[in-house]
Design a protein around this motif. Structure first.
Motif, PDB file in Angstrom:
ATOM      1  N   ASN A  69       0.844  -1.207   0.000  1.00 21.57           N
ATOM      2  CA  ASN A  69       0.000   0.000   0.000  1.00 21.57           C
ATOM      3  C   ASN A  69       0.869   1.243   0.000  1.00 21.57           C
ATOM      4  O   ASN A  69       0.630   2.191  -0.721  1.00 21.57           O
ATOM      5  N   TYR A  70       1.894   1.158   0.893  1.00 21.02           N
ATOM      6  CA  TYR A  70       2.759   2.327   1.044  1.00 21.02           C
ATOM      7  C   TYR A  70       3.503   2.609  -0.262  1.00 21.02           C
ATOM      8  O   TYR A  70       3.544   3.735  -0.728  1.00 21.02           O
ATOM      9  N   LEU A  71       4.033   1.509  -0.861  1.00 19.61           N
ATOM     10  CA  LEU A  71       4.772   1.684  -2.120  1.00 19.61           C
ATOM     11  C   LEU A  71       3.853   2.213  -3.206  1.00 19.61           C
ATOM     12  O   LEU A  71       4.222   3.069  -3.987  1.00 19.61           O
ATOM     13  N   ASN A  72       2.624   1.669  -3.210  1.00 20.93           N
ATOM     14  CA  ASN A  72       1.659   2.088  -4.206  1.00 20.93           C
ATOM     15  C   ASN A  72       1.333   3.567  -4.038  1.00 20.93           C
ATOM     16  O   ASN A  72       1.247   4.323  -4.991  1.00 20.93           O
ATOM     17  N   THR A  73       1.146   3.950  -2.749  1.00 21.69           N
ATOM     18  CA  THR A  73       0.817   5.338  -2.457  1.00 21.69           C
ATOM     19  C   THR A  73       1.940   6.251  -2.936  1.00 21.69           C
ATOM     20  O   THR A  73       1.715   7.277  -3.551  1.00 21.69           O
TER      21      THR A  73
ATOM     22  N   THR B 185       3.960  10.181  -7.015  1.00 22.48           N
ATOM     23  CA  THR B 185       4.858  10.674  -8.073  1.00 22.48           C
ATOM     24  C   THR B 185       4.207  10.602  -9.439  1.00 22.48           C
ATOM     25  O   THR B 185       4.412  11.457 -10.274  1.00 22.48           O
ATOM     26  N   SER B 186       3.393   9.537  -9.692  1.00 21.83           N
ATOM     27  CA  SER B 186       2.746   9.402 -10.998  1.00 21.83           C
ATOM     28  C   SER B 186       1.340   8.859 -10.819  1.00 21.83           C
ATOM     29  O   SER B 186       1.108   7.669 -10.970  1.00 21.83           O
TER      30      SER B 186
ATOM     31  N   SER C 105      -4.593   3.341 -13.744  1.00 23.39           N
ATOM     32  CA  SER C 105      -4.280   2.080 -14.428  1.00 23.39           C
ATOM     33  C   SER C 105      -3.356   1.201 -13.602  1.00 23.39           C
ATOM     34  O   SER C 105      -3.172   0.031 -13.887  1.00 23.39           O
ATOM     35  N   GLU C 106      -2.775   1.742 -12.531  1.00 26.89           N
ATOM     36  CA  GLU C 106      -1.861   0.925 -11.717  1.00 26.89           C
ATOM     37  C   GLU C 106      -2.603   0.020 -10.755  1.00 26.89           C
ATOM     38  O   GLU C 106      -2.048  -0.937 -10.245  1.00 26.89           O
ATOM     39  N   LYS C 107      -3.861   0.328 -10.437  1.00 27.05           N
ATOM     40  CA  LYS C 107      -4.596  -0.478  -9.462  1.00 27.05           C
ATOM     41  C   LYS C 107      -4.731  -1.944  -9.856  1.00 27.05           C
ATOM     42  O   LYS C 107      -4.477  -2.819  -9.036  1.00 27.05           O
TER      43      LYS C 107
ATOM     44  N   THR D  85      -5.453   8.397  -2.311  1.00 30.66           N
ATOM     45  CA  THR D  85      -4.076   8.184  -2.751  1.00 30.66           C
ATOM     46  C   THR D  85      -3.045   8.771  -1.799  1.00 30.66           C
ATOM     47  O   THR D  85      -2.009   8.190  -1.572  1.00 30.66           O
ATOM     48  N   ASN D  86      -3.368   9.887  -1.185  1.00 28.77           N
ATOM     49  CA  ASN D  86      -2.350  10.518  -0.352  1.00 28.77           C
ATOM     50  C   ASN D  86      -2.718  10.553   1.116  1.00 28.77           C
ATOM     51  O   ASN D  86      -2.005  11.111   1.916  1.00 28.77           O
TER      52      ASN D  86
END
Lengths: 187, 405
Positions: free
Chosen positions: B95-99, B104-105, B109-111, B145-146
């Motif tokens: 989750n943290y990495l995804n966040t 940053t981007s 589509s990353e989900k 997201t944040n």
């Protein structure tokens, strides 16, 4: 549960409530025995014997606990294990630990009486299942003769009482013979 | 008998300390003057002690099982909690990495990619993939997201495994915090372990048997010939075939003689050869003591209708009563005599191999053997000799092929 509460439970035959708690001392005993020439099973056997000594001793009139229960059990186990090592002709006991070889005098007497109790136990076992069950139900103090008669299918309380008398007499007779054989052998 | 009953009751009250001080004083006065009364009290005290010891041992056995179970559950709890903590850690890390990645981007589509990653991890860790994925996604969607905050991590991480109860509380927390269902890994481990406990004694027995047949140096003790369950077919107790010889009457002395014979003539009664074990210890005291308690007259039966009166459960029950040295290790061989049949001139003996420490019967099998010879002792001794030979020639190879693994 503190030590005196545990002792009270043991005194009043409520062993089931406290024996599991007492088993928490087993790891310490295992450590002592495995570092002095024994294995895990030796430790379990010795600890069981020590618990038997405690349970039997605690019921005697005038029993007082002069130390913590854990120390009391440790000293009994240590004494018994040294004795067992002697019997196995091994003396590998390490004297580096700080616990002195002191043992409660009453516990020592109880340990010495253990051999006699073991003999009596085997004599009672050899009486047969019915006698053994009858005597165990009666001397556990948990059932009256009337209830025992009902449970075991005797026609009356008196029949159960007579049967108990016969079982006790047979046990005494056998025990007398065994004791006499032992005396002859050790004489 | 009335007076004897009263005496026993009085002795019991005295031993239990339940007599009044006056009665105690009177009784002790009697004790000091009467040696036979003193002996009665000593024996009674010993018997009562023996019964108490037996009862305490039963309670200890139960307590020990409880203690072991608690210890096992504790371990499972620790392992289970470790797995849960690790899983949560991995999820939070992703989750943290995804966040971070989205910061940053930010791209929706990353989900699906994250879902794929989680599916892989869930499978490895044994979770229901379908149920855990919504947890992660809902956490993401709730947090935005944040808006992921370390507080949520702290709530979950602070759960400490204490016992299986601790595991449940962790589960509940997860459910409350994330709506995740209970991880399957814990319950399946528990089921496995309960089944493992159930089969433990059977597996141990198999291992012990296999070791016995593999290792010719495993310690074996010859325990003797047990006559406590024997039935002698002859109402008069004449055990010898009377055609040519004068009948002799059985007596308890023969039990000892037959046991002594096997020790005295080890080459002839080749227990070591029969079991393919060189180191045999001969300790027949326990069995001799038990044989000594037999009341001879009660053993005789008038016909053969009750000669087959034992089964393997009876053998186990009998072995349970053996006063063996609990500290002794290794295997024990005992012959448990079921019958001495004078009409058929045969002995029926349960040849029984046990684990001495646990008194568990490993093998028990009834073996029939012919008896003959001159004199009472030799006549039936031949039966035991033939049993040993049969064990050596036929039964041992049979057992070996069955149990050696």
């Amino acid at each position: 549960m503190n030590d005196s509460e545990i002792v009270e439970h043991l005194k009043h035959n409520r062993n089931d409530k406290v024996l599991v708690i007492l088993y928490k001392n087993l790891p310490v005993i295992k450590k002592m025995i495995t570092s002095n020439g024994g294995n895990s099973e030796d430790a379990e056997d010795i600890f069981q014997e020590a618990l038997i000594v405690l349970c039997m001793n605690v019921k005697k009139n005038g029993f007082t606990l002069s130390s913590k229960l854990s120390t009391y059990l440790y000293s009994i186990c240590r004494y018994m294990w040294k004795d067992e090592l002697k019997r196995r002709n091994k003396m590998v006991f390490s004297y580096t630990d700080t616990i002195k070889d002191t043992i409660d005098e009453n516990a020592l007497i109880a340990i010495q009486q253990e051999e006699q109790m073991k003999i009596a136990e085997s004599v009672v076992k050899s009486l047969g299942e019915r006698c053994k069950e009858l005597l165990e139900l009666f001397y556990s103090g948990k059932m009256k003769l009337k209830d025992i008669a009902e449970k075991m299918g005797y026609s009356s309380e008196n029949t159960a009482k007579n049967q108990k008398y016969k079982c006790i007499e047979t046990a005494k007779k056998n025990l007398r013979e065994v004791n006499s054989n032992i005396n002859t052998l050790t004489a | 008998m009335r007076s004897e009953l009263l005496l026993i009751e009085k002795i019991e009250l005295y031993i239990d300390g339940k007599l009044s001080p006056e009665e105690t004083a009177i009784f002790e006065n009697q004790l000091s003057e009467d040696a036979s009364l003193r002996e009665e009290v000593t024996l009674q005290r010993q018997i009562m002690g023996g019964i108490q010891r037996s009862l305490v041992k039963k309670e200890l056995a139960t307590a020990f099982i409880k203690y072991k179970t608690i210890a096992l559950l504790w371990k499972l709890g620790v392992i289970g909690s470790g797995v849960i903590t690790a899983t949560i850690g991995i999820i939070l890390l992703y989750n943290y990495l995804n966040t971070t990645a989205e910061t940053t981007s930010p791209s929706t589509s990353e989900k699906p990619q994250l879902k794929t990653v989680l599916e892989t991890k869930d499978t490895t860790l044994g979770f229901h993939t379908d149920s855990i994925i919504p947890v992660s996604l809902s956490t993401i969607s709730e947090a935005g997201t944040n808006s992921y905050t370390p507080d949520k991590t702290a709530t979950i991480k602070e759960e400490k495994p204490v016992s299986i109860k601790g595991v449940s509380s962790v589960d509940t927390t997860i459910k409350n915090e994330t709506s995740a269902p209970k991880p399957v890994v814990v319950s399946s481990e528990t089921r496995k372990n309960s089944s493992a406990v159930k089969n433990l004694s059977e597996k141990k027995k198999e291992q012990q048997l296999s070791t016995f047949f593999i290792n010719p140096n495993a310690p074996v003790t010859w325990l003797g010939i047990d006559f406590t369950k024997a039935q002698f077919l002859d109402k008069d107790g004449n055990l010898k075939d009377g055609n040519n010889e004068q009948n002799e009457k059985i007596s308890g002395a023969y039990f000892k003689e037959w046991n002594e014979l096997i020790i005295a003539e080890k080459k002839r009664y080749d227990i070591s050869g029969a079991l393919r074990h060189e180191k045999i210890t001969f300790t027949t005291d326990h069995i001799n003591n038990m044989n000594d308690t037999i009341q001879i007259e009660r053993l005789f039966v008038p016909d053969n209708s009750i000669l087959n009166h034992l089964n393997s459960d009876d053998i186990q029950n009998l072995v349970n009563t053996y006063p063996l040295n609990e500290k002794q290790q290794g295997y024990g061989l005992v012959f448990i005599v079921e019958s001495l049949d004078r009409q058929k001139k045969e002995t029926n003996t349960w040849v029984t191999l046990i684990d001495i420490k646990s008194k568990q019967v490993l093998i028990t099998e009834k073996m029939r053997a012919n008896a003959n010879g001159l004199g009472m002792r030799n006549f039936w001794a031949r039966g035991f000799h033939n049993t040993i030979n049969d064990l050596k020639e036929r039964k041992y190879p049979e057992w070996q092929s069955k149990y050696k693994k």
